[in-house]
Design an enzyme around this catalytic site. Structure first.
Site, PDB file in Angstrom:
ATOM      1  CD  GLU A   1      -5.333   0.137   2.869  1.00  0.00           C
ATOM      2  OE1 GLU A   1      -5.144  -0.910   3.522  1.00  0.00           O
ATOM      3  OE2 GLU A   1      -6.030   0.179   1.841  1.00  0.00           O
TER       4      GLU A   1
ATOM      5  CB  SER B   1      -8.736  -1.472   4.766  1.00  0.00           C
ATOM      6  OG  SER B   1      -9.377  -2.670   4.409  1.00  0.00           O
TER       7      SER B   1
ATOM      8  NE  ARG C   1      -3.751  -2.327   0.190  1.00  0.00           N
ATOM      9  CZ  ARG C   1      -3.425  -3.456  -0.475  1.00  0.00           C
ATOM     10  NH1 ARG C   1      -2.393  -3.498  -1.295  1.00  0.00           N
ATOM     11  NH2 ARG C   1      -4.174  -4.527  -0.339  1.00  0.00           N
TER      12      ARG C   1
HETATM   13  C1  LIG Z   1     -15.580   0.428  -0.399  1.00  0.00           C
HETATM   14  C2  LIG Z   1     -14.101   0.534  -0.600  1.00  0.00           C
HETATM   15  C3  LIG Z   1     -13.356  -0.603  -0.844  1.00  0.00           C
HETATM   16  C4  LIG Z   1     -11.966  -0.522  -1.022  1.00  0.00           C
HETATM   17  N1  LIG Z   1     -11.280  -1.665  -1.251  1.00  0.00           N
HETATM   18  C5  LIG Z   1      -9.943  -1.608  -1.427  1.00  0.00           C
HETATM   19  C6  LIG Z   1      -9.178  -2.789  -1.677  1.00  0.00           C
HETATM   20  O1  LIG Z   1      -9.709  -3.904  -1.759  1.00  0.00           O
HETATM   21  N2  LIG Z   1      -7.833  -2.660  -1.824  1.00  0.00           N
HETATM   22  C7  LIG Z   1      -7.203  -1.455  -1.770  1.00  0.00           C
HETATM   23  O2  LIG Z   1      -5.976  -1.404  -1.937  1.00  0.00           O
HETATM   24  N3  LIG Z   1      -7.906  -0.309  -1.550  1.00  0.00           N
HETATM   25  C8  LIG Z   1      -9.239  -0.356  -1.377  1.00  0.00           C
HETATM   26  N4  LIG Z   1      -9.940   0.798  -1.144  1.00  0.00           N
HETATM   27  C9  LIG Z   1      -9.222   2.082  -1.016  1.00  0.00           C
HETATM   28  C10 LIG Z   1      -9.150   2.917  -2.309  1.00  0.00           C
HETATM   29  O3  LIG Z   1     -10.218   2.626  -3.150  1.00  0.00           O
HETATM   30  C11 LIG Z   1      -7.851   2.704  -3.061  1.00  0.00           C
HETATM   31  O4  LIG Z   1      -6.735   3.072  -2.273  1.00  0.00           O
HETATM   32  C12 LIG Z   1      -7.815   3.521  -4.369  1.00  0.00           C
HETATM   33  O5  LIG Z   1      -6.767   3.045  -5.156  1.00  0.00           O
HETATM   34  C13 LIG Z   1      -7.656   5.025  -4.157  1.00  0.00           C
HETATM   35  O6  LIG Z   1      -7.838   5.685  -5.404  1.00  0.00           O
HETATM   36  P1  LIG Z   1      -8.414   7.170  -5.466  1.00  0.00           P
HETATM   37  O7  LIG Z   1      -8.373   7.595  -6.894  1.00  0.00           O
HETATM   38  O8  LIG Z   1      -9.724   7.270  -4.810  1.00  0.00           O
HETATM   39  O9  LIG Z   1      -7.300   7.947  -4.645  1.00  0.00           O
HETATM   40  P2  LIG Z   1      -7.516   9.067  -3.517  1.00  0.00           P
HETATM   41  O10 LIG Z   1      -8.255   8.502  -2.371  1.00  0.00           O
HETATM   42  O11 LIG Z   1      -8.042  10.313  -4.124  1.00  0.00           O
HETATM   43  O12 LIG Z   1      -5.997   9.312  -3.085  1.00  0.00           O
HETATM   44  C14 LIG Z   1      -5.297   8.287  -2.398  1.00  0.00           C
HETATM   45  C15 LIG Z   1      -3.798   8.608  -2.432  1.00  0.00           C
HETATM   46  O13 LIG Z   1      -3.346   8.556  -3.774  1.00  0.00           O
HETATM   47  C16 LIG Z   1      -2.731   9.793  -4.155  1.00  0.00           C
HETATM   48  N5  LIG Z   1      -3.098  10.036  -5.559  1.00  0.00           N
HETATM   49  C17 LIG Z   1      -4.334   9.962  -6.113  1.00  0.00           C
HETATM   50  N6  LIG Z   1      -4.270  10.211  -7.440  1.00  0.00           N
HETATM   51  C18 LIG Z   1      -2.959  10.451  -7.707  1.00  0.00           C
HETATM   52  C19 LIG Z   1      -2.242  10.793  -8.894  1.00  0.00           C
HETATM   53  N7  LIG Z   1      -2.825  10.930 -10.108  1.00  0.00           N
HETATM   54  N8  LIG Z   1      -0.892  11.003  -8.795  1.00  0.00           N
HETATM   55  C20 LIG Z   1      -0.247  10.875  -7.598  1.00  0.00           C
HETATM   56  N9  LIG Z   1      -0.884  10.548  -6.452  1.00  0.00           N
HETATM   57  C21 LIG Z   1      -2.214  10.354  -6.520  1.00  0.00           C
HETATM   58  C22 LIG Z   1      -3.290  10.833  -3.196  1.00  0.00           C
HETATM   59  O14 LIG Z   1      -2.374  11.910  -3.038  1.00  0.00           O
HETATM   60  C23 LIG Z   1      -3.455  10.007  -1.926  1.00  0.00           C
HETATM   61  O15 LIG Z   1      -2.216   9.953  -1.230  1.00  0.00           O
HETATM   62  C24 LIG Z   1     -11.329   0.742  -0.952  1.00  0.00           C
HETATM   63  C25 LIG Z   1     -12.089   1.894  -0.729  1.00  0.00           C
HETATM   64  C26 LIG Z   1     -13.454   1.801  -0.550  1.00  0.00           C
HETATM   65  C27 LIG Z   1     -14.251   3.053  -0.316  1.00  0.00           C
END
Ligand SMILES: Cc1cc2nc3c(=O)[nH]c(=O)nc-3n(C[C@H](O)[C@H](O)[C@H](O)COP(=O)(O)OP(=O)(O)OC[C@H]3O[C@@H](n4cnc5c(N)ncnc54)[C@H](O)[C@@H]3O)c2cc1C
Length: 305
Positions: free
Chosen positions: A298, A228, A178
């Site tokens: 996380e 998580s 992660r």
């Molecule tokens: C219901 C649910 C289930 C989930 N299940 C999982 C799972 O099974 N496994 C898992 O790993 N995660 C899970 N997640 C967490 C989340 O979905 C992941 O971490 C996802 O990859 C985050 O993507 P995001 O675009 O929403 O990023 P954000 O939440 O907007 O950002 C997360 C991080 O990424 C960085 N970031 C975002 N975009 C960029 C970019 N273009 N360049 C550089 N940095 C960037 C941000 O600065 C921040 O530090 C879950 C979340 C939810 C709500």
């Protein structure tokens, strides 16, 4: 004090002011951000970074906000949001064994999974059901026990705060559990090259269906959450530690540790970030008292303390 309004003349993408972040994050809590900028293209990101450097302004990068908790006092620095933009998908190379594609950082993971399912491409299955963008997934090295996004990545292209564009291969990115070393500061992912194996559409589709079914059964998907909250410590599941520390169903106003999956805090309605953060602190404290293990976050927490 920097004049943020200047951004509207510097940038071509959308620039919004005083943005209520509970509308932009899956936990649906948090105060306002002074400014949220969605770039029109990579040149617009470069223009934004030039402006940030000239004004010595900090900024934060986000995708879909599915792993992000914004504090109630909001965010005083601009947010650059890579969502609903940079979302192209292009096949670069195709042979009997597989397909190499370039995908924009703003493409939703779900769209990539759908494409792979429809075209019988294997590799994305463990990422089915993970919300968010490809950029967010790369920064978090999102995944499950079955695999992570780093498994399918060949190269990642990102722009550093300095304005320098870099393309690094998977190994050089420093992916970990992660985390991603090269994306831990202010760098902005713009695209990635991914490699997928040719398979049978029916087989891919049934693997994806099984992953989705398992998530629906084990995760509280009918409530807003950030997924998580804590990372799993080595050899033990965070949900189990929280459960054994008595956190299942523990509530602070509108937020509670889910009964279905104790590593999820859900917003049952009207929760404030403060409620979620109080629960997070309580979970860390109770687990530490019982096991001496210090749970690590996380989720990413931003905003004024
Ligand atoms: C219901 C649910 C289930 C989930 N299940 C999982 C799972 O099974 N496994 C898992 O790993 N995660 C899970 N997640 C967490 C989340 O979905 C992941 O971490 C996802 O990859 C985050 O993507 P995001 O675009 O929403 O990023 P954000 O939440 O907007 O950002 C997360 C991080 O990424 C960085 N970031 C975002 N975009 C960029 C970019 N273009 N360049 C550089 N940095 C960037 C941000 O600065 C921040 O530090 C879950 C979340 C939810 C709500």
């Amino acid at each position: 004090m920097t004049d943020l309004k200047e951004l509207t003349s510097v940038l071509r993408g959308s620039v919004l002011f005083d943005v209520q972040m509970h509308e932009y994050t899956s936990m649906q809590v948090g105060g306002a951000c002074v400014c949220v900028f969605t770039p029109a293209d990579t040149a617009d990101i470069t223009a934004f970074l030039e402006w940030a450097r000239r004004n010595e302004e900090r900024y934060f990068v986000m995708g879909s906000g599915t792993n992000l908790i914004v504090r109630d006092k909001g965010v005083r620095s601009p947010i650059i949001r890579i969502k609903d933009t940079l979302d192209s998908l292009q096949v670069e190379q195709e042979d009997a064994s597989g397909v190499v594609m370039t995908a924009g950082a703003g493409i939703p993971l779900a769209q990539l999974v759908k494409y792979c399912t429809e075209h019988g491409l294997s590799g994305m299955e463990p990422l089915a059901g993970i919300p968010g963008t490809l950029g967010g997934a790369l920064a978090m090295n999102a995944g499950t026990a079955g695999g992570t996004v780093s498994d399918i990545v060949e190269t990642v292209t990102f722009i550093e705060r300095s304005g320098r564009t870099r393309t690094l291969n998977r190994k050089a990115m420093g992916f970990g559990y992660r985390t991603c070393r090269e994306l831990s500061s202010s760098s902005i992912v713009v695209s990635a090259v991914v490699r997928l194996r040719k398979s049978d559409a029916k087989r891919v589709s049934s693997s994806v269906a099984a992953v989705l079914e398992e998530k629906t059964r084990t995760q509280p998907l009918n409530y807003p959450s950030s997924g998580s909250i804590f990372k799993n410590p080595p050899k033990v599941k965070a949900w189990k530690l929280l459960d054994e520390a008595g956190m299942r169903g523990v509530r602070v106003r509108g937020a509670k540790y889910s009964e279905l999956h104790t590593n999820f805090i859900v917003n049952t309605g009207q929760a404030r970030a403060e409620d979620v953060l109080t629960l997070i602190d309580a979970g860390i404290e109770k687990v530490r008292e019982k096991t001496k293990i210090k749970l690590e976050l996380e989720v990413v927490i931003i905003g004024e303390p």
